[in-house]
Design a protein around this motif. Structure first.
Motif, PDB file in Angstrom:
ATOM      1  N   ALA A  41       0.833  -1.201   0.000  1.00 52.83           N
ATOM      2  CA  ALA A  41       0.000   0.000   0.000  1.00 52.83           C
ATOM      3  C   ALA A  41       0.865   1.246   0.000  1.00 52.83           C
ATOM      4  O   ALA A  41       2.000   1.228   0.490  1.00 52.83           O
ATOM      5  CB  ALA A  41      -0.905   0.010   1.231  1.00 52.83           C
ATOM      6  N   GLU A  42       0.306   2.320  -0.522  1.00 55.79           N
ATOM      7  CA  GLU A  42       0.946   3.626  -0.400  1.00 55.79           C
ATOM      8  C   GLU A  42       0.498   4.239   0.913  1.00 55.79           C
ATOM      9  O   GLU A  42      -0.686   4.258   1.236  1.00 55.79           O
ATOM     10  CB  GLU A  42       0.545   4.548  -1.557  1.00 55.79           C
ATOM     11  CG  GLU A  42       1.192   5.918  -1.437  1.00 55.79           C
ATOM     12  CD  GLU A  42       0.752   6.897  -2.501  1.00 55.79           C
ATOM     13  OE1 GLU A  42       1.213   8.051  -2.447  1.00 55.79           O
ATOM     14  OE2 GLU A  42      -0.067   6.532  -3.366  1.00 55.79           O
ATOM     15  N   VAL A  43       1.463   4.754   1.673  1.00 57.36           N
ATOM     16  CA  VAL A  43       1.164   5.428   2.935  1.00 57.36           C
ATOM     17  C   VAL A  43       0.737   6.856   2.610  1.00 57.36           C
ATOM     18  O   VAL A  43       1.436   7.574   1.901  1.00 57.36           O
ATOM     19  CB  VAL A  43       2.393   5.427   3.873  1.00 57.36           C
ATOM     20  CG1 VAL A  43       2.085   6.169   5.162  1.00 57.36           C
ATOM     21  CG2 VAL A  43       2.844   3.999   4.162  1.00 57.36           C
ATOM     22  N   VAL A  44      -0.444   7.243   3.114  1.00 59.77           N
ATOM     23  CA  VAL A  44      -1.000   8.557   2.801  1.00 59.77           C
ATOM     24  C   VAL A  44      -1.474   9.270   4.073  1.00 59.77           C
ATOM     25  O   VAL A  44      -1.793   8.638   5.076  1.00 59.77           O
ATOM     26  CB  VAL A  44      -2.184   8.460   1.813  1.00 59.77           C
ATOM     27  CG1 VAL A  44      -1.739   7.879   0.475  1.00 59.77           C
ATOM     28  CG2 VAL A  44      -3.338   7.658   2.392  1.00 59.77           C
ATOM     29  N   ASP A  45      -1.523  10.576   3.988  1.00 59.64           N
ATOM     30  CA  ASP A  45      -2.155  11.425   4.990  1.00 59.64           C
ATOM     31  C   ASP A  45      -3.647  11.387   4.652  1.00 59.64           C
ATOM     32  O   ASP A  45      -4.063  11.822   3.583  1.00 59.64           O
ATOM     33  CB  ASP A  45      -1.575  12.830   4.854  1.00 59.64           C
ATOM     34  CG  ASP A  45      -2.286  13.905   5.642  1.00 59.64           C
ATOM     35  OD1 ASP A  45      -3.384  13.661   6.186  1.00 59.64           O
ATOM     36  OD2 ASP A  45      -1.746  15.023   5.707  1.00 59.64           O
ATOM     37  N   LEU A  67      -3.601   3.858   4.412  1.00 60.99           N
ATOM     38  CA  LEU A  67      -2.945   2.996   3.447  1.00 60.99           C
ATOM     39  C   LEU A  67      -3.855   2.835   2.238  1.00 60.99           C
ATOM     40  O   LEU A  67      -4.992   2.391   2.378  1.00 60.99           O
ATOM     41  CB  LEU A  67      -2.685   1.623   4.080  1.00 60.99           C
ATOM     42  CG  LEU A  67      -1.827   1.638   5.343  1.00 60.99           C
ATOM     43  CD1 LEU A  67      -2.030   0.359   6.150  1.00 60.99           C
ATOM     44  CD2 LEU A  67      -0.370   1.826   4.973  1.00 60.99           C
ATOM     45  N   VAL A  68      -3.375   3.229   1.069  1.00 62.59           N
ATOM     46  CA  VAL A  68      -4.136   2.989  -0.152  1.00 62.59           C
ATOM     47  C   VAL A  68      -3.594   1.688  -0.737  1.00 62.59           C
ATOM     48  O   VAL A  68      -2.460   1.627  -1.225  1.00 62.59           O
ATOM     49  CB  VAL A  68      -4.023   4.152  -1.157  1.00 62.59           C
ATOM     50  CG1 VAL A  68      -4.748   3.808  -2.451  1.00 62.59           C
ATOM     51  CG2 VAL A  68      -4.582   5.433  -0.551  1.00 62.59           C
ATOM     52  N   ARG A  69      -4.415   0.645  -0.622  1.00 62.15           N
ATOM     53  CA  ARG A  69      -4.011  -0.703  -1.018  1.00 62.15           C
ATOM     54  C   ARG A  69      -3.719  -0.769  -2.510  1.00 62.15           C
ATOM     55  O   ARG A  69      -4.537  -0.347  -3.338  1.00 62.15           O
ATOM     56  CB  ARG A  69      -5.137  -1.680  -0.659  1.00 62.15           C
ATOM     57  CG  ARG A  69      -4.668  -2.892   0.029  1.00 62.15           C
ATOM     58  CD  ARG A  69      -5.721  -3.813   0.562  1.00 62.15           C
ATOM     59  NE  ARG A  69      -7.081  -3.620   0.142  1.00 62.15           N
ATOM     60  CZ  ARG A  69      -8.135  -3.805   0.924  1.00 62.15           C
ATOM     61  NH1 ARG A  69      -7.986  -4.188   2.171  1.00 62.15           N
ATOM     62  NH2 ARG A  69      -9.347  -3.624   0.464  1.00 62.15           N
ATOM     63  N   THR A 100       5.428   3.333  -1.094  1.00 59.92           N
ATOM     64  CA  THR A 100       4.713   2.060  -1.107  1.00 59.92           C
ATOM     65  C   THR A 100       5.477   1.094  -0.214  1.00 59.92           C
ATOM     66  O   THR A 100       6.693   0.934  -0.359  1.00 59.92           O
ATOM     67  CB  THR A 100       4.585   1.506  -2.531  1.00 59.92           C
ATOM     68  OG1 THR A 100       3.804   2.437  -3.300  1.00 59.92           O
ATOM     69  CG2 THR A 100       3.886   0.154  -2.538  1.00 59.92           C
ATOM     70  N   VAL A 101       4.762   0.507   0.715  1.00 62.85           N
ATOM     71  CA  VAL A 101       5.337  -0.429   1.686  1.00 62.85           C
ATOM     72  C   VAL A 101       4.476  -1.683   1.743  1.00 62.85           C
ATOM     73  O   VAL A 101       3.352  -1.698   1.230  1.00 62.85           O
ATOM     74  CB  VAL A 101       5.413   0.210   3.099  1.00 62.85           C
ATOM     75  CG1 VAL A 101       6.341   1.404   3.116  1.00 62.85           C
ATOM     76  CG2 VAL A 101       4.030   0.592   3.608  1.00 62.85           C
ATOM     77  N   THR A 102       5.008  -2.716   2.366  1.00 64.70           N
ATOM     78  CA  THR A 102       4.221  -3.914   2.666  1.00 64.70           C
ATOM     79  C   THR A 102       3.898  -3.868   4.145  1.00 64.70           C
ATOM     80  O   THR A 102       4.804  -3.709   4.972  1.00 64.70           O
ATOM     81  CB  THR A 102       5.003  -5.199   2.327  1.00 64.70           C
ATOM     82  OG1 THR A 102       5.343  -5.170   0.940  1.00 64.70           O
ATOM     83  CG2 THR A 102       4.172  -6.435   2.629  1.00 64.70           C
ATOM     84  N   VAL A 103       2.628  -3.961   4.474  1.00 67.56           N
ATOM     85  CA  VAL A 103       2.210  -3.940   5.872  1.00 67.56           C
ATOM     86  C   VAL A 103       1.602  -5.288   6.235  1.00 67.56           C
ATOM     87  O   VAL A 103       1.080  -5.998   5.383  1.00 67.56           O
ATOM     88  CB  VAL A 103       1.193  -2.804   6.149  1.00 67.56           C
ATOM     89  CG1 VAL A 103       1.860  -1.444   5.990  1.00 67.56           C
ATOM     90  CG2 VAL A 103      -0.029  -2.909   5.257  1.00 67.56           C
ATOM     91  N   VAL A 126       9.739  -1.990   3.874  1.00 64.72           N
ATOM     92  CA  VAL A 126      10.108  -1.334   2.630  1.00 64.72           C
ATOM     93  C   VAL A 126      10.794  -2.382   1.773  1.00 64.72           C
ATOM     94  O   VAL A 126      11.535  -3.230   2.294  1.00 64.72           O
ATOM     95  CB  VAL A 126      11.066  -0.144   2.911  1.00 64.72           C
ATOM     96  CG1 VAL A 126      11.512   0.516   1.625  1.00 64.72           C
ATOM     97  CG2 VAL A 126      10.396   0.866   3.823  1.00 64.72           C
ATOM     98  N   ALA A 127      10.564  -2.345   0.479  1.00 67.51           N
ATOM     99  CA  ALA A 127      11.147  -3.347  -0.424  1.00 67.51           C
ATOM    100  C   ALA A 127      12.644  -3.483  -0.186  1.00 67.51           C
ATOM    101  O   ALA A 127      13.361  -2.495  -0.066  1.00 67.51           O
ATOM    102  CB  ALA A 127      10.881  -2.957  -1.872  1.00 67.51           C
ATOM    103  N   GLY A 128      13.093  -4.736  -0.069  1.00 65.20           N
ATOM    104  CA  GLY A 128      14.507  -5.012   0.105  1.00 65.20           C
ATOM    105  C   GLY A 128      15.014  -4.908   1.532  1.00 65.20           C
ATOM    106  O   GLY A 128      16.210  -5.018   1.773  1.00 65.20           O
ATOM    107  N   SER A 129      14.121  -4.686   2.487  1.00 67.77           N
ATOM    108  CA  SER A 129      14.553  -4.594   3.886  1.00 67.77           C
ATOM    109  C   SER A 129      13.727  -5.533   4.757  1.00 67.77           C
ATOM    110  O   SER A 129      12.724  -6.084   4.319  1.00 67.77           O
ATOM    111  CB  SER A 129      14.418  -3.154   4.399  1.00 67.77           C
ATOM    112  OG  SER A 129      13.054  -2.791   4.488  1.00 67.77           O
ATOM    113  N   ASP A 130      14.154  -5.699   5.989  1.00 70.39           N
ATOM    114  CA  ASP A 130      13.421  -6.538   6.938  1.00 70.39           C
ATOM    115  C   ASP A 130      12.204  -5.784   7.458  1.00 70.39           C
ATOM    116  O   ASP A 130      12.207  -4.544   7.519  1.00 70.39           O
ATOM    117  CB  ASP A 130      14.313  -6.914   8.123  1.00 70.39           C
ATOM    118  CG  ASP A 130      15.432  -7.872   7.728  1.00 70.39           C
ATOM    119  OD1 ASP A 130      15.251  -8.627   6.753  1.00 70.39           O
ATOM    120  OD2 ASP A 130      16.486  -7.848   8.392  1.00 70.39           O
TER     121      ASP A 130
END
Length: 186
Positions: A41-45, A67-69, A100-103, A126-130
């Motif tokens: 999702a994109e993190v949004v205000d 979060l906009v999925r 955009t993150v994975t939650v 975040v892509a590529g991180s733990d």
């Protein structure tokens, strides 16, 4: 036959509940209507998304984050982080605003409860991180209020809460009402 086709179209439409539980490691809170949910999702205000009132810093963690999925464009309200204190998720998500993150967490979705896409955030990745645990709220609160040291829940030591109690009483109805209530009940 036309009713069958209409029914199948409704089931396949974006209005039908989607299952985002695959790959989720969310821990249950044993809440009614909770379902594990992991998604991109994109993190949004949220206020910015709904009204166009968009400060440069996404509200600096002081506004509700959402979060906009990515899968369906649905705005999901991230109402809580993973701490037992039932603290909000804004502090956790604000650093990722616009990304955009994975939650991973728990989704509450039950029309009878009035819960629609309410999310209890447990990790952010975040892509590529733990994955990062969503548990910073009380640490951030303690850093912002170093004078509030001591034992007990944060809200009993919060200077803002204590100022309101000193002015309006525990019940919020005035100190005289508090005094009467305490005298009659304790």
């Amino acid at each position: 036959m036309k009713y069958l086709i209409a029914s199948l179209a409704l089931i396949a439409s974006p209005l039908a509940a989607q299952d985002f539980s695959e790959g989720s490691n969310a821990k249950s809170w044993n809440l009614y209507a909770e379902v594990p949910a992991k998604f991109d999702a994109e993190v949004v205000d949220v206020l910015c998304t709904l009204t166009g009132d968009c400060p440069d810093d996404c509200g600096a963690g002081k506004r509700q984050m959402g979060l906009v999925r990515s899968a369906d464009g649905v705005l999901v309200l991230a109402m809580k982080n993973s701490q037992a204190a039932f603290t909000g998720a804004a502090v956790e998500l604000a650093p990722f605003c616009g990304q955009t993150v994975t939650v991973d967490g728990l989704m509450l979705d039950d029309p009878e409860l009035g819960a629609n896409n309410v999310y209890l955030l447990q990790t952010i990745q975040v892509a590529g991180s733990d994955p990062i645990k969503a548990n910073k709220w009380t640490k951030n609160w303690a850093a912002e209020h170093p004078e509030a040291k001591g034992k007990g829940p944060w809200f009993r030591r919060d200077p803002r809460v204590n100022d309101i109690i000193a002015q309006d009483g525990y019940l919020g109805l005035g100190l005289d009402v508090d005094q009467t209530f305490i005298g009659e009940n304790f």
